[in-house]
Design a protein around this motif. Structure first.
Motif, mmCIF file in Angstrom:
data_model
loop_
_atom_site.group_PDB
_atom_site.id
_atom_site.type_symbol
_atom_site.label_atom_id
_atom_site.label_comp_id
_atom_site.label_asym_id
_atom_site.label_seq_id
_atom_site.Cartn_x
_atom_site.Cartn_y
_atom_site.Cartn_z
ATOM 1 N N ILE A 177 0.861 -1.182 0.000
ATOM 2 C CA ILE A 177 0.000 0.000 0.000
ATOM 3 C C ILE A 177 0.895 1.228 0.000
ATOM 4 N N ILE A 178 0.693 2.120 -0.951
ATOM 5 C CA ILE A 178 1.545 3.291 -1.086
ATOM 6 C C ILE A 178 1.211 4.325 -0.015
ATOM 7 N N GLU A 179 -0.053 4.732 0.040
ATOM 8 C CA GLU A 179 -0.481 5.719 1.029
ATOM 9 C C GLU A 179 -1.985 5.636 1.215
ATOM 10 N N GLY A 180 -2.453 6.273 2.257
ATOM 11 C CA GLY A 180 -3.876 6.298 2.536
ATOM 12 C C GLY A 180 -4.314 7.685 2.963
ATOM 13 N N ALA A 181 -5.578 7.967 2.752
ATOM 14 C CA ALA A 181 -6.154 9.244 3.177
ATOM 15 C C ALA A 181 -7.508 8.965 3.811
ATOM 16 N N CYS A 182 -7.793 9.688 4.884
ATOM 17 C CA CYS A 182 -9.052 9.535 5.588
ATOM 18 C C CYS A 182 -9.678 10.916 5.755
ATOM 19 N N TYR A 183 -10.935 11.032 5.393
ATOM 20 C CA TYR A 183 -11.667 12.291 5.516
ATOM 21 C C TYR A 183 -12.834 12.076 6.475
ATOM 22 N N LEU A 184 -12.931 12.943 7.476
ATOM 23 C CA LEU A 184 -13.992 12.871 8.476
ATOM 24 C C LEU A 184 -14.927 14.055 8.268
ATOM 25 N N ARG A 185 -16.226 13.762 8.217
ATOM 26 C CA ARG A 185 -17.211 14.824 8.026
ATOM 27 C C ARG A 185 -18.394 14.619 8.949
ATOM 28 N N LEU A 186 -19.020 15.714 9.305
ATOM 29 C CA LEU A 186 -20.293 15.697 10.028
ATOM 30 C C LEU A 186 -21.360 16.184 9.071
ATOM 31 N N GLU A 187 -22.423 15.409 8.949
ATOM 32 C CA GLU A 187 -23.503 15.791 8.044
ATOM 33 C C GLU A 187 -24.607 16.459 8.843
ATOM 34 N N ASN A 188 -25.169 17.507 8.306
ATOM 35 C CA ASN A 188 -26.234 18.242 8.995
ATOM 36 C C ASN A 188 -27.585 17.599 8.724
ATOM 37 N N VAL A 189 -27.850 16.516 9.423
ATOM 38 C CA VAL A 189 -29.150 15.851 9.340
ATOM 39 C C VAL A 189 -29.628 15.600 10.762
ATOM 40 N N GLU A 190 -30.900 15.310 10.909
ATOM 41 C CA GLU A 190 -31.443 15.077 12.233
ATOM 42 C C GLU A 190 -31.211 13.651 12.716
ATOM 43 N N ASP A 191 -30.779 12.789 11.815
ATOM 44 C CA ASP A 191 -30.485 11.403 12.177
ATOM 45 C C ASP A 191 -29.239 11.356 13.065
ATOM 46 N N GLU A 192 -29.189 10.403 14.005
ATOM 47 C CA GLU A 192 -28.023 10.270 14.874
ATOM 48 C C GLU A 192 -26.788 9.814 14.103
ATOM 49 N N ALA A 193 -26.991 9.056 13.047
ATOM 50 C CA ALA A 193 -25.874 8.533 12.256
ATOM 51 C C ALA A 193 -25.423 9.598 11.262
ATOM 52 N N ASN A 194 -24.782 10.649 11.788
ATOM 53 C CA ASN A 194 -24.382 11.750 10.925
ATOM 54 C C ASN A 194 -22.871 11.861 10.776
ATOM 55 N N LYS A 195 -22.120 10.868 11.258
ATOM 56 C CA LYS A 195 -20.659 10.880 11.123
ATOM 57 C C LYS A 195 -20.270 10.078 9.891
ATOM 58 N N ILE A 196 -19.495 10.700 9.011
ATOM 59 C CA ILE A 196 -19.088 10.062 7.756
ATOM 60 C C ILE A 196 -17.568 9.929 7.725
ATOM 61 N N VAL A 197 -17.108 8.727 7.386
ATOM 62 C CA VAL A 197 -15.686 8.442 7.224
ATOM 63 C C VAL A 197 -15.472 7.975 5.788
ATOM 64 N N GLU A 198 -14.527 8.613 5.108
ATOM 65 C CA GLU A 198 -14.145 8.207 3.761
ATOM 66 C C GLU A 198 -12.682 7.786 3.806
ATOM 67 N N LEU A 199 -12.393 6.577 3.375
ATOM 68 C CA LEU A 199 -11.029 6.063 3.345
ATOM 69 C C LEU A 199 -10.626 5.780 1.906
ATOM 70 N N LYS A 200 -9.427 6.232 1.548
ATOM 71 C CA LYS A 200 -8.921 6.034 0.198
ATOM 72 C C LYS A 200 -7.511 5.464 0.303
ATOM 73 N N LEU A 201 -7.262 4.356 -0.383
ATOM 74 C CA LEU A 201 -5.944 3.729 -0.395
ATOM 75 C C LEU A 201 -5.389 3.723 -1.805
ATOM 76 N N ASN A 202 -4.139 4.119 -1.933
ATOM 77 C CA ASN A 202 -3.454 4.029 -3.212
ATOM 78 C C ASN A 202 -2.568 2.795 -3.192
ATOM 79 N N ILE A 203 -2.807 1.901 -4.144
ATOM 80 C CA ILE A 203 -1.988 0.708 -4.297
ATOM 81 C C ILE A 203 -1.451 0.724 -5.724
ATOM 82 N N PRO A 204 -0.398 -0.013 -5.994
ATOM 83 C CA PRO A 204 0.167 0.018 -7.348
ATOM 84 C C PRO A 204 -0.867 -0.349 -8.412
ATOM 85 N N GLY A 205 -1.122 0.573 -9.310
ATOM 86 C CA GLY A 205 -2.028 0.332 -10.421
ATOM 87 C C GLY A 205 -3.495 0.498 -10.106
ATOM 88 N N ASN A 206 -3.857 0.895 -8.890
ATOM 89 C CA ASN A 206 -5.266 0.978 -8.544
ATOM 90 C C ASN A 206 -5.463 1.902 -7.349
#
Length: 114
Positions: A34-63
């Motif tokens: 695995i070359i590198e990774g990036a993680c983005y954390l966001r809070l969504e403005n909704v009334e639902d309790e499940a408003n935490k968003i995690v985005e994970l991105k991994l760079n691997i050779p060729g993909n």
């Protein structure tokens, strides 16, 4: 693996950042290049309790592998995203192994024809 954690429009505490890095580094067990990774954390403005968003991105050779999850806590969303990436890594490894073995079979059949 080098992973960067970015929290968008809020400040994440160090415990959360360490937790995310620890979980993401466990993916090295499944794929060691695995070359590198990036993680983005966001809070969504909704009334639902499940408003935490995690985005994970991994760079691997060729993909590039990507997972996005939403949950009540960032820790839970991180676990879901890491599990999704683990499945993607296994699928990627299976696919590359199959392509490599098919390539070898094609080479041996071509050599037999000559």
């Amino acid at each position: 693996m080098n992973i960067t954690v970015q929290s968008i429009k809020f400040d994440a505490d160090q415990k959360l950042v360490d937790f995310i890095k620890k979980r993401a580094n466990k993916l090295d067990q499944y794929l060691d290049n695995i070359i590198e990774g990036a993680c983005y954390l966001r809070l969504e403005n909704v009334e639902d309790e499940a408003n935490k968003i995690v985005e994970l991105k991994l760079n691997i050779p060729g993909n590039q592998l990507f997972a996005k999850s939403q949950a009540k806590t960032f820790e839970e969303a991180t676990d879901i995203a890491v599990e999704s990436l683990r499945r993607q890594i296994n699928k990627h490894k299976t696919k590359t192994r199959t392509n490599a073995s098919n390539h070898k079979e094609l080479l041996t059949t071509e050599e037999e024809e000559f």
